[in-house]
Design a protein around this motif. Structure first.
Motif, PDB file in Angstrom:
ATOM      1  N   UNK A 251      -3.004   8.632  19.197  1.00 15.83           N
ATOM      2  CA  UNK A 251      -1.954   8.307  18.233  1.00 15.83           C
ATOM      3  C   UNK A 251      -1.952   9.367  17.135  1.00 15.83           C
ATOM      4  N   UNK A 252      -1.002  10.286  17.151  1.00 20.49           N
ATOM      5  CA  UNK A 252      -0.923  11.228  16.026  1.00 20.49           C
ATOM      6  C   UNK A 252      -0.335  10.519  14.809  1.00 20.49           C
ATOM      7  N   UNK A 253      -0.874  10.742  13.638  1.00 22.44           N
ATOM      8  CA  UNK A 253      -0.347  10.032  12.457  1.00 22.44           C
ATOM      9  C   UNK A 253       1.029  10.531  12.057  1.00 22.44           C
ATOM     10  N   UNK A 254       1.904   9.594  11.746  1.00 25.06           N
ATOM     11  CA  UNK A 254       3.247   9.920  11.283  1.00 25.06           C
ATOM     12  C   UNK A 254       3.271  10.156   9.773  1.00 25.06           C
ATOM     13  N   UNK A 255       2.432   9.431   9.050  1.00 26.97           N
ATOM     14  CA  UNK A 255       2.338   9.570   7.595  1.00 26.97           C
ATOM     15  C   UNK A 255       0.890   9.867   7.223  1.00 26.97           C
ATOM     16  N   UNK A 256       0.710  10.688   6.196  1.00 25.71           N
ATOM     17  CA  UNK A 256      -0.634  11.038   5.727  1.00 25.71           C
ATOM     18  C   UNK A 256      -0.698  10.752   4.237  1.00 25.71           C
ATOM     19  N   UNK A 257      -1.743  10.049   3.827  1.00 27.57           N
ATOM     20  CA  UNK A 257      -1.971   9.729   2.416  1.00 27.57           C
ATOM     21  C   UNK A 257      -3.262  10.389   1.975  1.00 27.57           C
ATOM     22  N   UNK A 258      -3.196  11.168   0.911  1.00 29.60           N
ATOM     23  CA  UNK A 258      -4.364  11.850   0.375  1.00 29.60           C
ATOM     24  C   UNK A 258      -4.780  11.146  -0.915  1.00 29.60           C
ATOM     25  N   UNK A 259      -5.959  10.548  -0.916  1.00 30.98           N
ATOM     26  CA  UNK A 259      -6.450   9.795  -2.073  1.00 30.98           C
ATOM     27  C   UNK A 259      -7.437  10.593  -2.920  1.00 30.98           C
ATOM     28  N   UNK A 260      -7.565  11.883  -2.687  1.00 31.63           N
ATOM     29  CA  UNK A 260      -8.515  12.700  -3.448  1.00 31.63           C
ATOM     30  C   UNK A 260      -8.234  12.606  -4.947  1.00 31.63           C
ATOM     31  N   UNK A 261      -9.265  12.348  -5.703  1.00 32.66           N
ATOM     32  CA  UNK A 261      -9.156  12.330  -7.154  1.00 32.66           C
ATOM     33  C   UNK A 261      -8.573  11.067  -7.743  1.00 32.66           C
ATOM     34  N   UNK A 262      -8.320  10.053  -6.947  1.00 30.35           N
ATOM     35  CA  UNK A 262      -7.729   8.816  -7.478  1.00 30.35           C
ATOM     36  C   UNK A 262      -8.820   7.804  -7.810  1.00 30.35           C
ATOM     37  N   UNK A 263      -8.475   6.942  -8.759  1.00 30.16           N
ATOM     38  CA  UNK A 263      -9.355   5.818  -9.077  1.00 30.16           C
ATOM     39  C   UNK A 263      -9.068   4.695  -8.079  1.00 30.16           C
ATOM     40  N   UNK A 264      -9.926   3.673  -8.106  1.00 31.65           N
ATOM     41  CA  UNK A 264      -9.761   2.571  -7.146  1.00 31.65           C
ATOM     42  C   UNK A 264      -8.433   1.860  -7.317  1.00 31.65           C
ATOM     43  N   UNK A 265      -8.025   1.605  -8.550  1.00 31.09           N
ATOM     44  CA  UNK A 265      -6.769   0.882  -8.769  1.00 31.09           C
ATOM     45  C   UNK A 265      -5.580   1.705  -8.287  1.00 31.09           C
ATOM     46  N   UNK A 266      -5.617   3.009  -8.548  1.00 27.89           N
ATOM     47  CA  UNK A 266      -4.535   3.869  -8.071  1.00 27.89           C
ATOM     48  C   UNK A 266      -4.533   3.937  -6.551  1.00 27.89           C
ATOM     49  N   UNK A 267      -5.724   4.018  -5.963  1.00 34.23           N
ATOM     50  CA  UNK A 267      -5.834   4.109  -4.503  1.00 34.23           C
ATOM     51  C   UNK A 267      -5.320   2.831  -3.842  1.00 34.23           C
ATOM     52  N   UNK A 268      -5.576   1.684  -4.449  1.00 31.22           N
ATOM     53  CA  UNK A 268      -5.073   0.417  -3.903  1.00 31.22           C
ATOM     54  C   UNK A 268      -3.550   0.409  -3.872  1.00 31.22           C
ATOM     55  N   UNK A 269      -2.948   0.840  -4.976  1.00 29.07           N
ATOM     56  CA  UNK A 269      -1.487   0.875  -5.038  1.00 29.07           C
ATOM     57  C   UNK A 269      -0.905   1.831  -4.003  1.00 29.07           C
ATOM     58  N   UNK A 270      -1.514   2.996  -3.870  1.00 29.65           N
ATOM     59  CA  UNK A 270      -1.020   3.978  -2.905  1.00 29.65           C
ATOM     60  C   UNK A 270      -1.201   3.488  -1.470  1.00 29.65           C
ATOM     61  N   UNK A 271      -2.312   2.814  -1.203  1.00 26.65           N
ATOM     62  CA  UNK A 271      -2.555   2.288   0.134  1.00 26.65           C
ATOM     63  C   UNK A 271      -1.545   1.205   0.483  1.00 26.65           C
ATOM     64  N   UNK A 272      -1.262   0.322  -0.462  1.00 29.69           N
ATOM     65  CA  UNK A 272      -0.260  -0.718  -0.230  1.00 29.69           C
ATOM     66  C   UNK A 272       1.119  -0.096   0.001  1.00 29.69           C
ATOM     67  N   UNK A 273       1.439   0.940  -0.773  1.00 30.19           N
ATOM     68  CA  UNK A 273       2.727   1.612  -0.596  1.00 30.19           C
ATOM     69  C   UNK A 273       2.793   2.305   0.765  1.00 30.19           C
TER      70      UNK A 273
END
Length: 176
Positions: free
Chosen positions: A87-109
């Motif tokens: 399965x090649x990924x269609x979307x890629x999310x880079x969480x480098x440098x984010x805090x946990x709260x920011x990473x949670x929001x980005x992951x949900x999005x």
């Protein structure tokens, strides 16, 4: 002459509505205005974070080998295909440098975007760093009902600093 016609018309109208009583409005309905579509789209990931991701939930994850997990309803072969990189990924999310709260929001999005865009596989890069996101990310992913499985990414997608996530997008006829 125009005023004379206008005056006759007014008299005719008054004659027609002579015995009519006006209606009284006894109820007032003031509903709360709905937020704009843009505002609702911005709030959706925040609501998903509050609903799906808990920091206290501890799923059963492997302690040895690469990070992997499969939902009970998912096929065992799906995890194997994910590990092999089928399965090649269609979307890629880079969480480098984010805090946990920011990473949670980005992951949900990201998960909401996968469902909306009908993307079956996505890649989440958490990096090495202090290991906080590497530790928390699998715990959050295991809680989401639309996540079928995740596995440590192959080298071409980030290796042990990333996870490939398989999302359940339903049985759509236009599914990839």
């Amino acid at each position: 002459m125009n005023k004379a016609l206008n005056h006759e018309g007014l008299e005719a109208f008054q004659e027609l509505v002579k015995g009519v009583k006006p209606l009284t409005q006894d109820k007032q309905h003031f509903g709360t205005p709905l937020p704009a579509k843009v505002v609702r789209q911005e709030l959706a990931p925040k609501l998903a974070v509050q609903h799906y991701f808990s920091d206290t939930f501890q799923p059963l994850l492997p302690s040895d080998g690469p990070m992997r997990w499969r939902a009970e309803h998912a096929d065992k072969q799906e995890l194997k295909r994910l590990r092999r990189g089928d399965y090649p990924p269609d979307l890629i999310l880079d969480l480098h440098g984010m805090r946990q709260t920011e990473a949670k929001l980005e992951l949900a999005a990201l998960l909401e975007a996968c469902i909306r865009e009908q993307c079956q596989c996505c890649c989440v890069m958490h990096g090495y760093g202090t290991g906080i996101l590497k530790q928390q990310l699998p715990l959050w992913l295991a809680q989401h009902p639309k996540v079928k499985a995740f596995h440590q990414a192959p080298k071409e997608w980030g290796g042990d600093a990333a996870l490939l996530v398989l999302v359940d997008i339903g049985d759509q006829p236009f599914r990839r």
